[in-house]
Design a protein around this motif. Structure first.
Motif, PDB file in Angstrom:
ATOM      1  N   LYS A   2       0.833  -1.188   0.000  1.00 52.32           N
ATOM      2  CA  LYS A   2       0.000   0.000   0.000  1.00 52.32           C
ATOM      3  C   LYS A   2       0.878   1.253   0.000  1.00 52.32           C
ATOM      4  O   LYS A   2       1.703   1.438   0.879  1.00 52.32           O
ATOM      5  N   MET A   3       0.679   2.091  -0.983  1.00 50.89           N
ATOM      6  CA  MET A   3       1.404   3.359  -1.046  1.00 50.89           C
ATOM      7  C   MET A   3       0.713   4.366  -0.139  1.00 50.89           C
ATOM      8  O   MET A   3      -0.497   4.277   0.092  1.00 50.89           O
ATOM      9  N   ARG A  21       9.306  17.075   1.417  1.00 53.66           N
ATOM     10  CA  ARG A  21       9.735  17.483   0.072  1.00 53.66           C
ATOM     11  C   ARG A  21      11.218  17.843   0.069  1.00 53.66           C
ATOM     12  O   ARG A  21      11.954  17.482  -0.859  1.00 53.66           O
ATOM     13  N   TYR A  22      11.679  18.514   1.122  1.00 48.26           N
ATOM     14  CA  TYR A  22      13.102  18.860   1.219  1.00 48.26           C
ATOM     15  C   TYR A  22      13.956  17.593   1.328  1.00 48.26           C
ATOM     16  O   TYR A  22      14.978  17.464   0.645  1.00 48.26           O
ATOM     17  N   TYR A  23      13.547  16.656   2.176  1.00 47.91           N
ATOM     18  CA  TYR A  23      14.285  15.397   2.302  1.00 47.91           C
ATOM     19  C   TYR A  23      14.368  14.674   0.960  1.00 47.91           C
ATOM     20  O   TYR A  23      15.395  14.083   0.628  1.00 47.91           O
ATOM     21  N   GLU A  24      13.292  14.737   0.199  1.00 48.52           N
ATOM     22  CA  GLU A  24      13.311  14.118  -1.127  1.00 48.52           C
ATOM     23  C   GLU A  24      14.268  14.869  -2.043  1.00 48.52           C
ATOM     24  O   GLU A  24      15.037  14.262  -2.786  1.00 48.52           O
ATOM     25  N   GLU A  25      14.237  16.173  -1.972  1.00 51.01           N
ATOM     26  CA  GLU A  25      15.107  17.002  -2.820  1.00 51.01           C
ATOM     27  C   GLU A  25      16.586  16.708  -2.578  1.00 51.01           C
ATOM     28  O   GLU A  25      17.381  16.670  -3.513  1.00 51.01           O
ATOM     29  N   ARG A  30      12.657   9.051  -1.071  1.00 51.20           N
ATOM     30  CA  ARG A  30      12.193   9.235  -2.440  1.00 51.20           C
ATOM     31  C   ARG A  30      10.749   8.780  -2.564  1.00 51.20           C
ATOM     32  O   ARG A  30      10.309   7.848  -1.886  1.00 51.20           O
ATOM     33  N   SER A  31      10.052   9.488  -3.406  1.00 48.19           N
ATOM     34  CA  SER A  31       8.662   9.113  -3.678  1.00 48.19           C
ATOM     35  C   SER A  31       8.656   8.224  -4.913  1.00 48.19           C
ATOM     36  O   SER A  31       9.627   8.182  -5.673  1.00 48.19           O
ATOM     37  N   PHE A  32       7.558   7.505  -5.074  1.00 47.55           N
ATOM     38  CA  PHE A  32       7.443   6.583  -6.200  1.00 47.55           C
ATOM     39  C   PHE A  32       6.283   6.968  -7.092  1.00 47.55           C
ATOM     40  O   PHE A  32       5.444   6.152  -7.421  1.00 47.55           O
ATOM     41  N   ARG A  39       2.549  13.395  -3.831  1.00 49.77           N
ATOM     42  CA  ARG A  39       3.606  12.399  -3.885  1.00 49.77           C
ATOM     43  C   ARG A  39       3.151  11.126  -3.166  1.00 49.77           C
ATOM     44  O   ARG A  39       2.480  11.182  -2.154  1.00 49.77           O
ATOM     45  N   GLN A  40       3.605   9.985  -3.671  1.00 51.84           N
ATOM     46  CA  GLN A  40       3.286   8.680  -3.098  1.00 51.84           C
ATOM     47  C   GLN A  40       4.570   8.034  -2.583  1.00 51.84           C
ATOM     48  O   GLN A  40       5.602   8.074  -3.259  1.00 51.84           O
ATOM     49  N   PHE A  41       4.490   7.443  -1.396  1.00 46.75           N
ATOM     50  CA  PHE A  41       5.649   6.813  -0.768  1.00 46.75           C
ATOM     51  C   PHE A  41       5.325   5.382  -0.398  1.00 46.75           C
ATOM     52  O   PHE A  41       4.188   5.057  -0.040  1.00 46.75           O
TER      53      PHE A  41
END
Length: 142
Positions: A2-3, A21-25, A30-32, A39-41
């Motif tokens: 489950k995302m 969002r900053y951590y992803e940047e 990372r989101s998928f 965003r989906q994780f």
């Protein structure tokens, strides 16, 4: 599997969406993909965020924490740095215990003057021993 969307991750972890969002940047998570604009994780992002929070609490910078994650998502823990950080925390705990004891004594001491109180003087001496001397920058020493 489950995302979870960014809102659910934020709700479950207490980490604001802007921080996610900053951590992803910067590559910590990372989101998928996206569902609409959200965003989906994958669920394992929760564990990763817990590890990031633990590292931050221990005093590691985000750059240092990022270096602990390999590209495949596995951990590559710098054991020597972890031991050094644990030693540093131990020193801080000693300093904090001395400070706690001094504050309690000051609050409860019946002496008319704390400077004349032998227990207070002993605590102050211990406090000055536990603090490590700070080096001044070369400019300040001249």
């Amino acid at each position: 599997m489950k995302m979870m969307d960014i809102g659910e991750v934020a709700e479950r972890t207490g980490v604001p969406p802007s921080t996610l969002r900053y951590y992803e940047e910067i590559g910590l998570i990372r989101s998928f993909g996206r569902h609409g604009l959200r965003r989906q994780f994958e669920p394992d992002v929760l564990l990763r965020l817990s590890l990031i929070a633990l590292g931050k609490t221990a005093g590691f910078s985000l750059v240092e924490i990022a270096a602990m994650f390999r590209r495949d998502g596995q951990l590559d823990l710098p054991r020597a740095e972890l031991h050094a950080k644990a030693d540093e925390l131990q020193r801080q705990m000693v300093d904090l215990r001395v400070l706690r004891d001094a504050l309690r004594h000051v609050a409860d001491c019946p002496a008319p003057s704390h400077l004349e109180c032998p227990s207070f003087r002993k605590l102050m001496k211990a406090a000055s021993r536990t603090r490590s001397p700070r080096k001044l920058p070369a400019k300040a020493r001249t």
